[in-house]
Scaffold this motif. Structure first.
Motif, PDB file in Angstrom:
ATOM      1  N   ASN A 132       0.863  -1.187   0.000  1.00 14.83           N
ATOM      2  CA  ASN A 132       0.000   0.000   0.000  1.00 14.83           C
ATOM      3  C   ASN A 132       0.897   1.234   0.000  1.00 14.83           C
ATOM      4  N   LYS A 133       1.209   1.720  -1.177  1.00 10.74           N
ATOM      5  CA  LYS A 133       2.137   2.846  -1.307  1.00 10.74           C
ATOM      6  C   LYS A 133       1.516   4.161  -0.852  1.00 10.74           C
ATOM      7  N   SER A 134       0.200   4.162  -0.553  1.00 15.53           N
ATOM      8  CA  SER A 134      -0.445   5.407  -0.132  1.00 15.53           C
ATOM      9  C   SER A 134      -0.097   5.780   1.306  1.00 15.53           C
TER      10      SER A 134
ATOM     11  N   PRO B  11      -7.222   6.601   1.794  1.00 18.92           N
ATOM     12  CA  PRO B  11      -6.603   7.625   0.931  1.00 18.92           C
ATOM     13  C   PRO B  11      -7.263   7.678  -0.434  1.00 18.92           C
TER      14      PRO B  11
ATOM     15  N   ASP C 253      -7.077   8.578  -4.617  1.00 18.23           N
ATOM     16  CA  ASP C 253      -6.169   8.148  -5.672  1.00 18.23           C
ATOM     17  C   ASP C 253      -4.998   9.116  -5.774  1.00 18.23           C
TER      18      ASP C 253
ATOM     19  N   GLU D 128      -3.019  10.004  -3.458  1.00 22.77           N
ATOM     20  CA  GLU D 128      -2.721  10.686  -2.198  1.00 22.77           C
ATOM     21  C   GLU D 128      -1.788   9.829  -1.344  1.00 22.77           C
ATOM     22  N   VAL D 129      -0.818  10.480  -0.704  1.00 27.45           N
ATOM     23  CA  VAL D 129       0.134   9.814   0.179  1.00 27.45           C
ATOM     24  C   VAL D 129      -0.084  10.345   1.593  1.00 27.45           C
TER      25      VAL D 129
END
Length: 810
Positions: free
Chosen positions: A322-324, A343, A345, A347-348
């Motif tokens: 999950n890179k977010s 989160p 699309d 968004e971090v």
């Protein structure tokens, strides 16, 4: 008679004078008895009986009981009275602008509200608490606006205001609906609802409560109650974050059961559904496992360590998929009102945490366990099997930092990886890399250190640290690189790197761990030079550490024993033990001593034969001390240990018996610990033959005019060319007064007779050398107590030495 015995005297008098009592008339006696009864009744009415007598009571108690009857207050009334007292104190603090008092009383009020609204006898939330919060918030806002221009605010008062503002902000999220209703219509909100008071029921025993809950498997309106009478909310995926906040708030408080906390967090992790819930619970769970380790325990329990390692890998897996979500140390607190975060699309979302501190703590606990486990037991080997798992976590952490561009953590991770590989042979490094790679997913591939060849891999680690701004990482990388080169028999590369880096100039300013690493690198250079047959270089590298007599302490392989009469320092001993290296990283001290003494023997014996028996100069002080002690022994038996073998070989070499010296040296079993054992033994045989030849020439050159090369070749089992080369080098260095006749294959020795002046000069120089030795001893014992001027002596000695040298050259 004393007044303290008056009553007893009267009693005795009344007994003895019974005859005299008849003089009183009967009427008088009756009158007296009536008077006494009257007075006694009056006194009883005026003075109450003593409370300790049966049926008696104290005057004060009787007055209190008669005037004020005791009133029994319920627990609810007591709590409400306590709350009202706190509210009044808050109102007084507002009038006086005393924010310290307001903050303290508000804390008391909050605690009282929390106790009153939980448990069996819970009451609804008092509305005056909401009113107090709103009024405090408004008053605090006005005070902050007034004090904006005032630069000289009391520091304590302003600190209390800031703390109270944070508390009100946190509570406003919890009671937002009630606060909004109060602000909308305060009068309507404060109308008290009529609540019918339920009759007080008889106390129910614990068994009855359990029976009621368990009837027909239904709750029947009952709820689970935990420790302290608090209602336990059943776990579900919806209230995971609420329960997590409760656990985090209780963390670190007194009388908090950490095992229960961990059990609760494990249950929360099992009920977590979203990535945000899993990350939040795992961050708290790993930190709680670190807290459970007792402060007095030498290292973390192995089961707890393995559980933490599993959860750490699980955390990294969630973050990688999950890179977010990104866990960083500089992230701000996320204000999510205990609700799940999804989160958008692209968004971090940054979460506060430290992946670096987790993996460093796991690494430290791994080293601590190796320090405290018996190295000769099977538990030590079992613990070493966890190193590939730890190395895989370091690799995975490095990959995570590279992907998320957390640059400040990369040098620390790479330095940790270097500490695990620099002391190992290339074959072991390759096995460690292969074992750790099997524990990692296929997508975990580092861009900085991606070499499969162990030598190239170590170079990549060191080269990355060379570019770092921190001098600590650069210095440690240089020393690790030097150690690795020396371990793999690259003496000249390691020596050149040491000389070019100038580490030896500033190593005394480094921390103790770096100094220990420097000592290890120097020792490994000395061992490498010996393996290459460079005896002088080996002795020069090892002389400082071996000559100190504290090899164990300098290499962090043992603790110095307390001398008799010295007070023990527990703190220093504890710090010293924490710096000890694990057993598998140790350098064999017996092998180190054997190499040093063998090198000293090959240098000292020829130099002693050249200088003569009365020479006081020495190359190796420890070797000379051991040799003198061995020669003073009345009876010398066969050698038993390494030192005895080397001392026996030294005496045999000095007398020209090189074969006997060779047998003593080769009989040492320590040479079998080295990888190239046969090469080392062949080198030692060759060196003993060469130094035996030089010793023979220095000792017996005054008895010969010529010596045949073939004869020397057969005596020392050397080729004629080797003998010729050794003699030519001695002549070139002015060590031997001779010439080499190539036609007759002979050595022509030149007998030089010293003049009377030269003999006197030599005698004078020996006396001056003795004076220098005595001067050095006095200076070391204390220059102030010696009452001498060493500067003048040094100047005179240097001039005499110059005269002596010129005479010898002449």
């Amino acid at each position: 008679m004393s007044r303290f015995f008056r009553s007893s005297d009267t009693e005795s008098d009344s007994d003895t004078s019974s005859d005299n009592d008849s003089q009183y008339s009967q009427s008088d006696s009756e009158y007296d008895s009536d008077a006494e009864s009257y007075h006694s009744e009056a006194e009883e009415e005026q003075q109450p009986k003593n409370r300790f007598l049966k049926g008696g009571s104290d005057s004060d108690d009787s007055d209190d009981e008669s005037s004020n009857k005791r009133q029994a207050k319920s627990q609810k009334d007591k709590r409400i009275e306590e709350m009202e007292t706190a509210v009044k104190a808050i109102e007084n603090g507002q009038k006086n602008n005393d924010w310290n008092l307001i903050s303290t009383e508000f804390d008391k009020l909050t605690v009282a509200i929390s106790r009153a609204t939980t448990g069996f006898s819970a009451i609804p939330m008092p509305k005056f608490y909401i009113k107090t919060m709103v009024e405090l918030e408004d008053h605090l806002t006005d005070s902050l606006q007034k004090d904006k221009g005032n630069k000289k605010k009391p520091s304590g008062n302003s600190k209390a205001m800031n703390n109270l503002r944070q508390k009100l902000k946190k509570l406003a999220k919890q009671f937002d609906e009630s606060i909004a209703a109060y602000r909308k219509d305060p009068e309507e909100f404060m109308k008290e609802e009529e609540v019918e008071e339920e009759p007080i029921a008889a106390p129910v025993k614990k068994k009855e409560i359990l029976t009621q809950v368990a009837v027909d498997g239904k709750d029947d309106g009952f709820s689970s109650v935990g420790k302290g009478g608090k209602t336990v909310i059943p776990l579900s995926s919806e209230n995971v974050l609420v329960r997590l906040r409760e656990v985090l708030e209780s963390r670190g408080k007194k009388n908090t059961n950490r095992d229960d906390q961990i059990a609760t967090l494990e249950a929360l992790l099992a009920n977590s559904k979203s990535s945000f819930q899993k990350i939040s619970v795992l961050l708290a769970l790993i930190a709680s496992r670190f807290d459970i380790t007792a402060s007095k325990a030498p290292y973390m329990d192995l089961a707890v360590w393995k559980a933490s390692a599993i959860e750490f890998n699980q955390l990294l897996q969630v973050l990688e998929t999950n890179k977010s979500f990104v866990v960083t140390e500089d992230a701000e607190d996320l204000d999510n009102d205990d609700k799940d975060v999804v989160p958008k699309d692209g968004e971090v979302i940054k979460l506060r945490g430290s992946i670096l501190s987790f993996v460093e703590r796991l690494d430290d606990e791994f080293n601590k366990s190796l320090q405290n486990i018996d190295p000769h037991a099977t538990d030590y080997i079992d613990r070493l099997r966890d190193e590939p798992a730890l190395y895989a976590m370091l690799d995975r952490s490095q990959f995570y930092f590279e992907v998320n561009q957390i640059d400040f953590a990369l040098p620390r991770i790479i330095s940790r990886k270097l500490d695990h590989v620099y002391y190992k042979p290339e074959q072991v490094i390759g096995s460690l890399q292969a074992a750790s790679k099997q524990l990692l997913p296929n997508y975990v591939v580092s861009k900085i250190t991606n070499a499969e060849d162990p030598a190239t891999f170590v170079n990549q680690l060191c080269n990355y640290l060379y570019k770092d701004n921190s001098s600590v990482f650069r210095t440690r990388a240089i020393l690790c690189h030097i150690y690795h080169y020396a371990l793999h028999k690259k003496f000249h590369t390691a020596r050149d790197l040491l000389l070019m880096s100038h580490v030896q100039d500033s190593i005394h300013q480094a921390d103790i761990g770096t100094q220990i690493l420097y000592n290890r690198a120097m020792v490994q250079i000395g061992i490498c030079a010996f393996r290459d047959g460079l005896i002088k270089e080996s002795h020069a590298a090892l002389s400082e550490i071996q000559g100190s007599g504290r090899v164990k302490e300098l290499l962090a392989q043992g603790v110095q024993a307390q001398r008799f009469g010295q007070p023990a320092n527990p703190e220093a001993d504890a710090m010293e033990r924490q710096r000890q290296l694990p057993f598998h990283m140790h350098i064999n001290l017996e092998l180190l001593e054997c190499i040093f003494l063998t090198s000293s023997m090959l240098l000292e014996i020829p130099a002693q034969a050249q200088a003569g028996p009365n020479n006081k100069k020495f190359i190796s002080r420890p070797f000379r001390r051991l040799l003198d002690y061995n020669e003073r022994q009345a009876f010398c038996g066969p050698p038993e240990n390494t030192r005895d073998h080397i001392m026996s070989a030294a005496k045999a070499l000095a007398s020209g018996e090189w074969e006997k010296a060779k047998d003593f040296i080769l009989a040492i079993k320590v040479w079998d610990l080295m990888t190239e054992t046969q090469e080392i033994k062949d080198m030692l045989i060759r060196k003993i033959q060469e130094e035996g030849l030089r010793t023979y020439l220095f000792t017996y050159c005054s008895y010969y005019t010529t010596l045949g090369l073939a004869q020397l070749s057969s005596m020392f089992d050397l080729s004629v060319n080797s003998v010729s080369a050794i003699v030519a080098k001695m002549i070139f260095n002015e060590e031997l007064s001779a010439s080499l006749d190539q036609v007759t294959q002979c050595i022509v020795l030149h007998q030089v007779e010293l003049s009377r002046l030269q003999v006197l000069s030599l005698q004078y120089s020996e006396k001056v050398a003795n004076l220098v030795d005595q001067n050095e001893r006095l200076t070391s014992n204390g220059r102030d107590n010696a009452n001498i001027n060493p500067n003048s002596n040094v100047n005179n000695i240097s001039s005499h030495n110059h005269t002596h040298n010129s005479n010898r050259n002449h």
